[in-house]
Design an enzyme around this catalytic site. Sequence first.
Site, short mmCIF file in Angstrom:
data_model
loop_
_atom_site.label_atom_id
_atom_site.label_comp_id
_atom_site.label_asym_id
_atom_site.label_seq_id
_atom_site.Cartn_x
_atom_site.Cartn_y
_atom_site.Cartn_z
CG HIS A 103 -1.76 -0.71 0.76
ND1 HIS A 103 -3.37 -0.45 1.11
CD2 HIS A 103 -1.86 -2.21 0.65
CE1 HIS A 103 -3.88 -1.47 1.25
NE2 HIS A 103 -3.52 -2.46 1.01
CE LYS B 270 -12.74 6.46 3.06
NZ LYS B 270 -13.32 6.59 2.37
#
Length: 930
Positions: free
Chosen positions: A147, A587
Site C-alpha cells: 500500500h 473511515k
Amino acid sequence: MENKKVPNDRALRARVKRLGNLLGEVLKEQAGARVFNAVEQLRQGYIRLHRREDPKLRKRLARFIDALPQDDLVMVIRAFNTYFSLVNIAEEEFQHLQRRRLLQRSEALWVGSFEETFRALQQQGIHSGQLQYLLGQIRYLPVFTAHPTESKRRTVLHGLRRIFLTSKMLDDLSLSQEEEEDVIRQLKAQIQILWETEEVRSNRPQVQDEVENGLFYFRDSLFNAVPMCYHAARRAVRRVYGNPNVDIPAFIRFGSWIGGDRDGNPNVTAAITGWALRTQSMEVLREYQRRLADLYQLLGHSSRFCAVSPVLLASLERDADDFPELAEWVNQRFPSEPYRRKLRYMMTRLDLRLRQLENGQILNEVAGPGYGSATEFLEDLLLVRDSLRGHRDHYIAEHDVQNLVWLLETFGFHLAALDIRQESTVHSQTIAELFAEVPGFSNYLELPEEQRLLTLAEALRRPGCLVTETPELSPLAAETCAMFRCIAQLRREVSPEAFGSYVISMTHEASHILEVLLLAKEFGLAGWSREGLFSEIAVTPLFETIHDLERMEAVMSRLLDDPVYAEILRSQGNLQEVMLGYSDSCKDGGILSSSWSLYQAQIRLAELADRRRIQIRVFHGRGGSVGRGGGPTYEAIMAQPPDTVRGQIKITEQGEVLSFKYANLETAVYELTVGVAGLIRASVGLVRRVELDRPEHLQVMTELVQIGEAVYRDLTEHTPGFMDYFYEATPLNEIAHMNIGSRPSHRHRGDRSMASIRAIPWIFAWAQSRHVLPAWYGLGSALAGWRGDDPERLALLREMAKHWPFFRALLGNISMAMAKTDMGLAGEYAGLPQDQECAQKIYAKIRAEYELSLHELLAALDLPAPLADNPTLAFSLQRRNVYMEPLNHIQLALLRRYRNEETPQEFRETWLDPLLRTINAIAAGQRNTG
C-alpha cells in the site's frame, strides 16, 4: 564508557544521547556550523516550549523558520528525520537487549514469549499431547502488502541495518575502552553514510520496485528469523513440559499482495504478476542453493566411520541413473563420502529447477531430472536428516539440516503465496462482455441477484468452456482474462501453491464470488473431476464498509446455500476464507463502530462455521496505524472474540510495518514469536472449553457504538465544509506528490468526497496534521453519554477495561493515538483553509471532542495521564513529540508558501521538495504513515 550492565531507562537515554551527539558531529562536518546551529536553536527552543509555554519564544522560532534559506531548510528537515531513525534504532536495540538479559538470567520471560505461553497452557491443565495437537492446527499467515505507505528507500533500510549492528556492538561487555572508541568511530562513519544518502525517492516506485523491497525482508532477516523462531518454540516446549518428543511443525506461512493487488492500481498487470511470482521463486531457490552449499562443505562424513542409512544409499543409485556423467565424477571424487555425493545431486537438481524457471519453462512439460516440486526436495532433505540422526549426529540433523527443512516447509518453491485482489464490479463487467452471446447472459448486468446466481450456477455445472472464441473486449475485461490465464500458467510453471486467495474487494452479493469461479472455469482453473466440481483457486470475499459488515452474514449464508458452491468448497477441504477490512470501516463509521463491527462479524462467522460444519479463516486487513486496525500484534490477536480464532489467522503487514517488524533479524524473530504465541493462546478452544464474553459487556459496547458512530458521522457527513477542511487543513494533496507507492491515493481523481479518498491517505493526512482524528473521534461522547454521572456505570467501564481483552486493547490503542495527537498544532493547521470562519468552527468541534475523549479515556482506565500504565511507550512518544513540533511548524510554513496562488508557479514549485521531506520526517517520527 557507557554503563552496559543494567538495561534500564538510563541506558536507553545514554544510547539515544550518544547517537544524537554523533549526528551533531556529522552535521557540523558535513553541513556546516550554520545548519548545526539552526538545528540546535530549533531543538532547544521547542524543548523549552514543552517545559513551559512562552508566546514570545514561539513567535521568535516561527520567524526563524520563515527566514531560513531553502537549502538550509532541507538540511534541517533531514537532520530531524535522521534523528528519528537513530532513535528508532536505539529503542529497537534496547528492547532486544532487555529480552536477551531475561533469557540469560533465566527469569520470567515477557508476555508473548513461547515460554510464557506454554507455562500458561500448562497451568490451564493442557498436557503435552493436547499441545502437540494444538501446534499441528496452527497456521500463522502474515501477508506483505505494498500500500502507498512505506516511505523508506531500500538503500536507507540497508544503512539503518548497518547502524543497528554497529550500535549493538557497544553492548559487548568485553570491549576495552580502545575497542569501544573504535566502534564509536565506525558508528559515526555509518551515520555519516546515512546522512549522505538521499532518503527521498526521485521517482515514484514501479511495482517491480515494490517487489524488490518486499524481497529485502526475506533476504536480510526472515530466512534466518524463521528457523530461529521454530528453535525458540522447541526449546521452550522442552523447558516447560520436559518432553523432547513434542514436534515443532512449520506453522508459519507467508503471503503477499505485492504484484497481485490490482484493485485501483492499473500498474499491476498479468505480465507484472507473472514477473513478481517468478522473481519470488528464484529468490527462495537461490537461498536453498546457498544452504545446500554450506551443508556440502559441512557433511564430509566417511562411510568408514559412520553407518549411513540404507535408504539414503539406495537413493544415490537412483540419482546416478538420472545423472550418469555426474555420477562418474562424484564417485571418483567422493568414494567414501555419501553425504557429499547426495548433496551434489541435490544441488544439481535444484540448479536445473532454477534454470527452467529462469527460462519460463513449464516444469511438468520439460523432460529432465530437476526437482519437479518442493515435496521432492523435502524428501531428499529428510533422507539426509534421518540418516544423520541414525548415527547420532543429532546436533547437525536438528539444526543445520532441520533449518533447511523448516525453511522449505514454510516457503516451498514459491516463497510467499501471492493473493490476487480485484474489485467486484470488474468481474461483473468482464462476465457481461465475455459471455454476451451465451444464452442467459445477454443482459447480465441488468439481472436481479437471484437470477444472476441461477445463471452462474448453471454455467458452472456445464462442462467445458462457454465460449470457443474470445470476443472483442474492453481493455479492463481483456486484462482480467489475461490475469486468469496467468494464474493457470504460473501454477504449472512455479507451484500449485504459488497463489493464495483471490480476494474480491467491495463484495456486496453472493454472485460476486460465483463470478470469479466462472471466470476461473473458463480458463481451466475450475470445472469437473472424478470427484465432482472443483476449483484450483480459493475465493475470499472482502467486507470493508460498516454496511458490508452488517450484511456479511446474509451474503455468506446465501453463498453457502448454493449447492454448486458448497460442492466446490468441499473440494477445498471446507475451508472458507473471509477478509475483514479495517481501513474503510474506520473511515466509514469511526474507530468504535469499526472495531465493534469487526468483532461482531467474527462472532457471526464462527457461528456460521459451526452451523455449516465448515472452517472459516478470518483474514484481517490491518494497517500500521490505530485507525487502520494497527497496534501490538499479540494484544490484537488476544483481543479477538473467544473461540473464534481456531488455529489459523491471516494478517496484512502493510507499508511501514514491514520495516519496523522485519528489517532487523532480532526484531523479526520477536515479532514472529509474539504473533504465533498469541495465535496459540487464542486457539486454546481447540483443546478445552473457553469462557465466553459476558453479555452485559456486549450490551454496553453496543450502546457505546451507537453514540460514537452517530457523533463521528455528524462530523464527517453532516458538518458543512468538513471535506474542504480535510483537504486544506492537512497536506493530503501534497502527499499525492510523494514517490512512496505505485497505487493512486484517490479512486476518482479530483473528487473531493469520502467515497473517493482511499482509507490510507485519509489516515496519513490526519496524522501529519496531528489531528489523528480517525483513531479516537467519538470516544468521549460515547463514554460520557453512556455513563453520565452514574458511579456504577463508571465502575463497570473500569472493570471492562481491566478484564475484557477486546475493550482493554481498544482503549490502549486509542491511548497511543491520542498521545500522538497535538491539538495545539492541529489548530495551526486549521489556519490553512480559505474559509476561516467555517474552519474554526470545525476545529472547535474537533478540539471539544478531543478534550472530552481524553477526560473519559483516563476515567475509564483509571489513570492520571495517557499511557501512565506504559511509561516506556509514553517516554518514547514524548521524546518524539518534542522533535516533531519544529517539523510540523516547518511544514506549515512550507504549505503556506506552496499554496500561495499569488506567487508564480515556478517559484512555488521550489518549496515542494522540502515540503515532501517534512512529510517523510514526520512519518518517521510517528513510526507510521497510515
